[in-house]
Design an enzyme around this catalytic site. Structure first.
Site, PDB file in Angstrom:
ATOM      1  CG  ASN A   1      -7.787  -2.449  -5.699  1.00 42.68           C
ATOM      2  OD1 ASN A   1      -6.815  -3.186  -5.562  1.00 42.68           O
ATOM      3  ND2 ASN A   1      -8.112  -1.551  -4.771  1.00 42.68           N
TER       4      ASN A   1
ATOM      5  CG  ASP B   1      -2.021   0.995   1.152  1.00 44.51           C
ATOM      6  OD1 ASP B   1      -2.342   1.440   0.031  1.00 44.51           O
ATOM      7  OD2 ASP B   1      -2.581   1.361   2.197  1.00 44.51           O
TER       8      ASP B   1
HETATM    9  C1  FPP Z   1      -2.093   0.074  -3.291  1.00 44.22           C
HETATM   10  O1  FPP Z   1      -1.606   1.401  -3.289  1.00 44.22           O
HETATM   11  C2  FPP Z   1      -1.574  -0.638  -4.435  1.00 44.22           C
HETATM   12  C3  FPP Z   1      -2.319  -1.224  -5.399  1.00 44.22           C
HETATM   13  C4  FPP Z   1      -3.783  -1.217  -5.410  1.00 44.22           C
HETATM   14  C5  FPP Z   1      -1.694  -1.885  -6.556  1.00 44.22           C
HETATM   15  C6  FPP Z   1      -0.548  -2.789  -6.236  1.00 44.22           C
HETATM   16  C7  FPP Z   1       0.231  -2.925  -7.457  1.00 44.22           C
HETATM   17  C8  FPP Z   1       1.549  -2.875  -7.552  1.00 44.22           C
HETATM   18  C9  FPP Z   1       2.457  -2.817  -6.390  1.00 44.22           C
HETATM   19  C10 FPP Z   1       2.129  -2.862  -8.893  1.00 44.22           C
HETATM   20  C11 FPP Z   1       2.944  -4.043  -9.199  1.00 44.22           C
HETATM   21  C12 FPP Z   1       2.238  -5.332  -9.128  1.00 44.22           C
HETATM   22  C13 FPP Z   1       2.431  -6.340  -9.993  1.00 44.22           C
HETATM   23  C14 FPP Z   1       1.777  -7.660  -9.747  1.00 44.22           C
HETATM   24  C15 FPP Z   1       3.289  -6.213 -11.176  1.00 44.22           C
HETATM   25  P1  FPP Z   1      -2.629   2.607  -3.397  1.00 44.22           P
HETATM   26  O2  FPP Z   1      -2.768   2.972  -4.817  1.00 44.22           O
HETATM   27  O3  FPP Z   1      -3.905   2.232  -2.706  1.00 44.22           O
HETATM   28  O4  FPP Z   1      -1.885   3.726  -2.609  1.00 44.22           O
HETATM   29  P2  FPP Z   1      -2.527   4.896  -1.744  1.00 44.22           P
HETATM   30  O5  FPP Z   1      -3.108   4.232  -0.512  1.00 44.22           O
HETATM   31  O6  FPP Z   1      -1.362   5.762  -1.430  1.00 44.22           O
HETATM   32  O7  FPP Z   1      -3.564   5.578  -2.593  1.00 44.22           O
END
Ligand code: FPP
Length: 257
Positions: A73, A25
């Site tokens: 998501n 996250d």
């Molecule tokens: C949460 O951060 C992250 C995600 C929903 C996506 C996770 C994906 C990756 C780490 C990319 C790489 C993965 C693969 C399998 C290649 P957020 O966007 O919710 O962050 P925030 O809480 O700061 O908004």
């Protein structure tokens, strides 16, 4: 002390979790703080995942399960969802041979039905890659939700005519064939499970860090593993250790779990 030295010092082989689960996250906040689009955070997040995999292999972790995309998501803006899907496709094409070279095999958990055909094909190809010798299994949760997992298991058990018990239902859950996670790491400063592996995390140790996912590195992993090594896991039993005399929080040594 460099990250490399720290990891060598802090993690003794016997104290390394067999199975690590990670909620990655903080990509969006990482990008926003740099005045970049949120999708840039996800790109850097993919690099952090590469570091996590390498670090886990080096530390001797046998199973790694990461939360790449939750059932919830899809509620994000359409451009962000499609950028994430494109990133997954690119990562699969680029990383599958590299992972195999490191001794890492891939498996996906989650509902594949809503994913596009190209993506499903790449996932199936990645899962069928022969990895020899095998050093670690990487499970990627994609369109996964812990509640979805429980419902799909209950439906499968019902279809098989099985009488429902914890054991019988457990056999239909995702990842039923591997040990449950020993350690859950969540980056980004939030302290919640977010519908990840609800069934499988029953006795998992949790480690929360403020580090935003794109900044995650071998040193952050080493800290999490060192913290885990200090935990006493009781699985609902009382402590084996005598209560410290005069422990004001537990004077009679009665504390359980
Ligand atoms: C949460 O951060 C992250 C995600 C929903 C996506 C996770 C994906 C990756 C780490 C990319 C790489 C993965 C693969 C399998 C290649 P957020 O966007 O919710 O962050 P925030 O809480 O700061 O908004």
């Amino acid at each position: 002390m460099s990250g490399k030295n720290a990891s060598r010092k802090t993690a003794q082989p016997a104290l390394v979790p067999r199975h690590v689960a990670v909620v990655m996250d903080g990509n969006g906040r990482w990008a926003t703080r740099r005045l970049l689009p949120r999708t840039a955070g996800h790109k850097f997040g993919a690099d952090a995942l590469t570091r996590l995999v390498r670090g886990c292999v080096q530390q001797g972790v046998q199973y790694l399960t990461v939360f790449a995309f939750s059932s919830e998501n899809w509620k994000r803006p359409a451009e962000e969802v499609s950028a994430l899907m494109e990133l997954f496709v690119q990562a699969l094409q680029r990383e599958t041979p590299e992972l195999a070279a490191q001794g890492v095999c891939l498996r996906f958990l989650g509902d594949r039905e809503p994913l596009n055909a190209r993506m499903r094909e790449l996932m199936a190809q990645a899962e069928s890659a022969v990895v020899e010798p095998l050093r670690m299994r990487l499970n990627v949760a994609l369109n996964y939700g812990g509640r979805w997992d429980i419902v799909q298991a209950a439906r499968a058990a019902q279809a098989a005519g099985v009488e429902l018990t914890e054991q019988s239902l457990g056999r239909y859950m995702c990842l039923a064939d591997i040990p449950e996670p020993d350690l859950l790491i969540r980056t980004g400063g939030e302290h919640r499970v977010s519908n990840f592996l609800l069934w499988q995390l029953a006795y998992t140790e949790f480690y929360f860090t403020e580090t935003l996912w794109p900044d995650f590195d071998e040193q952050t992993l080493a800290h999490a593993i060192a913290d885990f090594a200090r935990r006493e896991r009781r699985f609902g039993r009382v402590s084996d250790k005598p209560a410290a005399s005069g422990d004001p929080a537990d004077p009679a040594g009665l504390r359980v779990a």
